[in-house]
Design a protein around this motif. Sequence first.
Motif, PDB file in Angstrom:
ATOM      1  N   ALA A 226       0.863  -1.120   0.051  1.00 15.48           N
ATOM      2  CA  ALA A 226       0.099   0.003  -0.092  1.00 15.48           C
ATOM      3  C   ALA A 226       0.906   1.195   0.173  1.00 15.48           C
ATOM      4  N   LEU A 227       1.754   1.117   0.810  1.00 13.76           N
ATOM      5  CA  LEU A 227       2.854   2.488   0.791  1.00 13.76           C
ATOM      6  C   LEU A 227       3.415   2.595  -0.648  1.00 13.76           C
ATOM      7  N   ALA A 228       3.931   1.714  -0.994  1.00 10.58           N
ATOM      8  CA  ALA A 228       4.777   1.691  -2.294  1.00 10.58           C
ATOM      9  C   ALA A 228       3.689   2.107  -3.495  1.00 10.58           C
ATOM     10  N   ASP A 229       2.267   1.549  -3.366  1.00  7.98           N
ATOM     11  CA  ASP A 229       1.489   2.164  -4.212  1.00  7.98           C
ATOM     12  C   ASP A 229       1.021   3.526  -4.260  1.00  7.98           C
ATOM     13  N   GLN A 230       1.103   4.103  -2.920  1.00  9.39           N
ATOM     14  CA  GLN A 230       0.784   5.529  -2.827  1.00  9.39           C
ATOM     15  C   GLN A 230       1.919   6.216  -3.336  1.00  9.39           C
ATOM     16  N   ALA A 231       2.971   5.734  -3.333  1.00 10.95           N
ATOM     17  CA  ALA A 231       4.400   6.484  -3.616  1.00 10.95           C
ATOM     18  C   ALA A 231       4.196   6.617  -5.229  1.00 10.95           C
ATOM     19  N   VAL A 232       3.928   5.361  -5.848  1.00  8.99           N
ATOM     20  CA  VAL A 232       4.057   5.579  -7.493  1.00  8.99           C
ATOM     21  C   VAL A 232       2.949   6.529  -8.022  1.00  8.99           C
ATOM     22  N   PHE A 233       1.690   6.274  -7.314  1.00 12.52           N
ATOM     23  CA  PHE A 233       0.428   7.025  -7.734  1.00 12.52           C
ATOM     24  C   PHE A 233       0.740   8.514  -7.391  1.00 12.52           C
ATOM     25  N   ALA A 234       1.314   8.981  -6.323  1.00 13.13           N
ATOM     26  CA  ALA A 234       1.505  10.287  -6.182  1.00 13.13           C
ATOM     27  C   ALA A 234       2.620  10.968  -7.154  1.00 13.13           C
ATOM     28  N   GLN A 235       3.483   9.820  -7.658  1.00  8.00           N
ATOM     29  CA  GLN A 235       4.175  10.691  -8.713  1.00  8.00           C
ATOM     30  C   GLN A 235       3.788  10.644 -10.128  1.00  8.00           C
ATOM     31  N   HIS A 236       2.832   9.682 -10.325  1.00 10.51           N
ATOM     32  CA  HIS A 236       2.539   9.602 -11.655  1.00 10.51           C
ATOM     33  C   HIS A 236       0.890   9.576 -11.844  1.00 10.51           C
ATOM     34  N   ARG A 237       0.321   9.703 -10.993  1.00  8.25           N
ATOM     35  CA  ARG A 237      -1.049   9.957 -11.081  1.00  8.25           C
ATOM     36  C   ARG A 237      -1.978   8.998 -11.844  1.00  8.25           C
ATOM     37  N   GLY A 238      -1.580   7.574 -11.817  1.00  8.61           N
ATOM     38  CA  GLY A 238      -2.234   6.663 -12.329  1.00  8.61           C
ATOM     39  C   GLY A 238      -1.793   6.413 -13.725  1.00  8.61           C
ATOM     40  N   ASP A 239      -0.790   7.371 -14.423  1.00  7.67           N
ATOM     41  CA  ASP A 239      -0.369   7.113 -15.816  1.00  7.67           C
ATOM     42  C   ASP A 239       0.637   5.981 -15.991  1.00  7.67           C
ATOM     43  N   ARG A 240       1.226   5.585 -14.946  1.00  5.51           N
ATOM     44  CA  ARG A 240       2.200   4.594 -14.979  1.00  5.51           C
ATOM     45  C   ARG A 240       2.095   3.670 -13.596  1.00  5.51           C
ATOM     46  N   HIS A 241       2.438   2.451 -13.798  1.00  6.63           N
ATOM     47  CA  HIS A 241       2.348   1.433 -12.745  1.00  6.63           C
ATOM     48  C   HIS A 241       3.327   0.359 -12.659  1.00  6.63           C
ATOM     49  N   VAL A 242       3.463  -0.361 -11.513  1.00  2.00           N
ATOM     50  CA  VAL A 242       4.344  -1.260 -11.620  1.00  2.00           C
ATOM     51  C   VAL A 242       3.948  -2.489 -11.118  1.00  2.00           C
ATOM     52  N   GLU A 243       4.112  -3.663 -11.953  1.00  2.00           N
ATOM     53  CA  GLU A 243       3.342  -4.959 -11.675  1.00  2.00           C
ATOM     54  C   GLU A 243       4.514  -5.467 -10.749  1.00  2.00           C
ATOM     55  N   THR A 244       3.808  -6.216  -9.542  1.00  2.00           N
ATOM     56  CA  THR A 244       5.025  -6.362  -8.536  1.00  2.00           C
ATOM     57  C   THR A 244       4.442  -7.861  -7.635  1.00  2.00           C
ATOM     58  N   LEU A 245       5.305  -8.562  -7.299  1.00  2.00           N
ATOM     59  CA  LEU A 245       5.078  -9.784  -6.722  1.00  2.00           C
ATOM     60  C   LEU A 245       5.967  -9.557  -5.379  1.00  2.00           C
ATOM     61  N   LEU A 246       5.193  -9.691  -4.083  1.00  2.00           N
ATOM     62  CA  LEU A 246       5.616  -9.377  -2.938  1.00  2.00           C
ATOM     63  C   LEU A 246       5.569 -10.789  -2.027  1.00  2.00           C
ATOM     64  N   LEU A 247       6.698 -11.121  -1.475  1.00  2.00           N
ATOM     65  CA  LEU A 247       6.763 -12.530  -0.966  1.00  2.00           C
ATOM     66  C   LEU A 247       7.359 -12.328   0.480  1.00  2.00           C
ATOM     67  N   GLU A 248       6.959 -12.846   1.333  1.00  2.75           N
ATOM     68  CA  GLU A 248       7.556 -13.069   2.663  1.00  2.75           C
ATOM     69  C   GLU A 248       7.524 -14.719   3.136  1.00  2.75           C
ATOM     70  N   LEU A 249       8.904 -15.132   3.313  1.00  8.21           N
ATOM     71  CA  LEU A 249       8.959 -16.534   3.749  1.00  8.21           C
ATOM     72  C   LEU A 249       9.381 -16.608   5.225  1.00  8.21           C
ATOM     73  N   ASP A 250       8.649 -17.367   6.199  1.00  6.00           N
ATOM     74  CA  ASP A 250       9.189 -17.522   7.240  1.00  6.00           C
ATOM     75  C   ASP A 250       9.869 -18.944   7.120  1.00  6.00           C
ATOM     76  N   LEU A 251      11.182 -18.806   7.530  1.00  2.00           N
ATOM     77  CA  LEU A 251      12.446 -19.783   7.229  1.00  2.00           C
ATOM     78  C   LEU A 251      12.127 -20.999   8.209  1.00  2.00           C
ATOM     79  N   ASP A 252      11.472 -20.815   9.173  1.00  2.00           N
ATOM     80  CA  ASP A 252      11.256 -21.901  10.315  1.00  2.00           C
ATOM     81  C   ASP A 252      10.238 -22.872   9.800  1.00  2.00           C
ATOM     82  N   SER A 253       9.112 -22.034   9.416  1.00  2.00           N
ATOM     83  CA  SER A 253       7.927 -22.937   9.294  1.00  2.00           C
ATOM     84  C   SER A 253       7.568 -23.244   7.859  1.00  2.00           C
ATOM     85  N   GLY A 254       8.236 -22.493   6.840  1.00  2.00           N
ATOM     86  CA  GLY A 254       7.871 -22.709   5.397  1.00  2.00           C
ATOM     87  C   GLY A 254       6.627 -21.866   5.190  1.00  2.00           C
TER      88      GLY A 254
END
Length: 376
Positions: A226-254
Amino acid sequence: MSDRLTAVQRALTDAPADLIVECLAEAVARDYAIDIELLLVDYRLAALLPLTGGPPLTRPGEPAWRSFDHQSEVRDGEVGYLPVTGRGERMGVLRCSPAADSAETRGELAEIATLLAHELQAASAGTDRYTSAARTSRLTLAAEMQWELLPGRSRIRPSFSLAGQLEPSYAVRGDSFDWAEQDGRLYLSVLNGHGEGTSAALLTSLATYALRNARRAGLPLADQAALADQAVFAQHRGDRHVETLLLELDLDSGEMQAVDAGSPRMMLLRDGDVLDQPLEAQFPLGMFESSEYAPQSFTLRAGDRLFIVSDGVFDAATGTSRYGEAALHRFVRRTGSLAPLQAVRSLLGDLRVFVGGDLEDDAVAVCLDVTAASRQ
């Protein structure tokens, strides 16, 4: 630690940033009577380049390449080769002449090669010599920005092994990746900023730094998006976007948490089978003024491999033929025996052969292996 190894280590730490290899070579020649030469791997992972000049090594079957690929000592007659690698980041190969005979000397030279890798990593902030020497041609400005943005190209820890690669390596634009490890968790993002040239590189840089800012503030994965989404929108006002995959892996549980913000494709290689890992698609970063993101979760276990690619991979085409998902699945299945860096290198090399040269669209490939047993 032997006296001569201590002396060599002191020579390394005392050397000027741009003369590390020369100071090391002088110390090794004095204390071991062995001449050394550093061969740096180029940005494309296609050539080993002598630091002091000379013809590049480009044939995979050469002894230097066997040392690089298998991360082990290789001997070719009176010449030995040792991998120069620090924390999984493969920087090149150390050529030693004559090759060491005793097990003690061979072990010490292997340690010296690792010490050299760490010194080269530390010195990179103070000199351009080694980054310049690892190029077979000039980078575009956009590619310069993208490579400087990366956390590295490979990483190995007891619980995981990870690698990523960009293509076309000397002219990449908006595709990138980022990762960090902390407190038993691995954070990984793969990004595809729309546009051409430096405008795409600037867009991806903005998204990457916004994600890092949120991650380093300790925000949950959805809030990072959400923070990155707001940062990109504030700069480009919806004219540009970034397709992104965010992952967070717990190395103990998998347990893996994921936010699919119009992301690249993700495949799971498990027990020899390739499966698409389905996720609920959410809006790319910066598309709208206020987007909400919700993480999804799945579990990885020891032996699993995640392969993540951008659309520049499966959409690669020659004439009327596309590389496509079927070919991609076949290739990922064949990578099971390869280390992650070899896997992404082989995939993008296969794509270059398929299209008969550099890709028209830029592409990113990231490979993650879970190597430690989880509680699942």
